[in-house]
Design an enzyme around this catalytic site. Sequence first.
Site: not given
Length: 509
Positions: A256, A426-427, A429-430
């Site tokens: 990825c 993180g924030f 990217g949920g």
Amino acid sequence: MPHVADEPLMKVPDAALERGRMMLGRARWAASRLAQMDRGAIQRIVQAVAEAGHAKARTFAEAAVRETGYGVVEHKVMKNEACSRGLVELYRGEDFVSPRIDADKKIVELPRPAGVVFALIPVTNPVATVYFKTLLALMTRNAVVLSPHPGAKGVCTEAAHVLAAAAKAAGAPDGAIQVIEEPTIPLIEALMRDERVDLIVATGGPAVVKAAYRSGNPAMGVGPGNAPVLVDDTADVTEAGKRIVASKSFDNSILCTNESTVLAYASIADRLLAAMKAAGAHICTPAETEKVRALLFRDDGFNTAMIGKDAALIAKEAGFSANGAKILVTPVTLVQPEEKLVREKLCPVLAFARVDGLDQAIASARSMMRRSGKGHTAGVHSKREATILAFAAAVPALRFAVNAGCSLGASGFETNLGPSMTIGTGFAGGSSIGDNLTPHHFVHFARIAYNKAASEAFGDFRGLDPLDLPKPSAPPRLVASGGGDADAEALRRELRKIILEELNAVLAA
């Protein structure tokens, strides 16, 4: 690739659910035993498991390609070796078991393992992820239950059994490593909700991460990648071209962290394309680009049949020839989510766009990441520090591979980031973590903190081991004054007599 779909929880067959719950019970028992082991015992188990995995690196790489149809055997061998013996060598000097004493801060830290780790394994990198998550769990004295993607359950099950046998032979408790051999969506969702699961580690598509987070148990998940790669006018263009092609073709671009779109300064774009062609890229014509776009993106989303396939096969399926090509480069003029080719592509197809300078590169990167890729990865090929810093400050990624391929650079194998098969977003990217997953995420610390006043002396904890402390004295037994068992029994009879007499008095009243 999704592992658990976003759908209501269905009925799980009683037998399958009972087997799953028994596995969690065994894992909890094993975790309690692991938590009582010292560093030497844990190191022996970890080393044995790593060696067993390393010995089977090629066997399982070949099996993974046969079962899933994804990737390149030689590249999977490299990942399997890096995530077995290589991982242990990397963390050999770190201690996740012993207390840590900071006399200056007057703090003692006691490692606390999570307990039972429920590890979801993706179909894209199955064996390397089995090795990776198992070793991280064992290093930190956790038991692990592996839940493979159904598309890779055969090779994952075989790999897990090899690791489990090695662990047990080295002294690990039975049940320290287990695998769900017949995973189904309702079964996995039911087990993730079980209170005996202490931590879920989810690697896969957005659906699996959401399922893990809604389970009600602590979870660490990741988001999708979609890496923009800036190449400016100070870059070593020949070297950048080689690195980008090598990275994008690695394991047929199944990681990825792979490059998604190159953003090349217009002044060096033609030279970069020539360097990429010399390194094995096929530069698509406008007509070929359109054919690739139509093949990869259908009305219902990405054509999953092309995931992890090689460039020549993709070209053939699209209707043209690119024999011997390592990657297909598809030039585009629009770098926005509406241009499908600048979206994530887990196959060796790389979008290529020209930009006038840094401002347009930043705007393009931010635009293509609106749909997916926030918090994940980006790359820069440059010798100008101000450009690197400006790009990193403005683009919503959390790891930037500089003058390195994104696939192995952002995942930490060609940089000094934590080598990982699980990339936190993180924030933005949920995700609950923003780092590359490492052993540090599998253990917390209880902290003994003294009053910081200089008048309060810090204790001397040197030489004390929480696993080998004096046992507290047993509470005194209630016995009669004579001290013998006969006297104790006489006392119990007298107490029963008094209680019965008081009860009868109450009833008579």
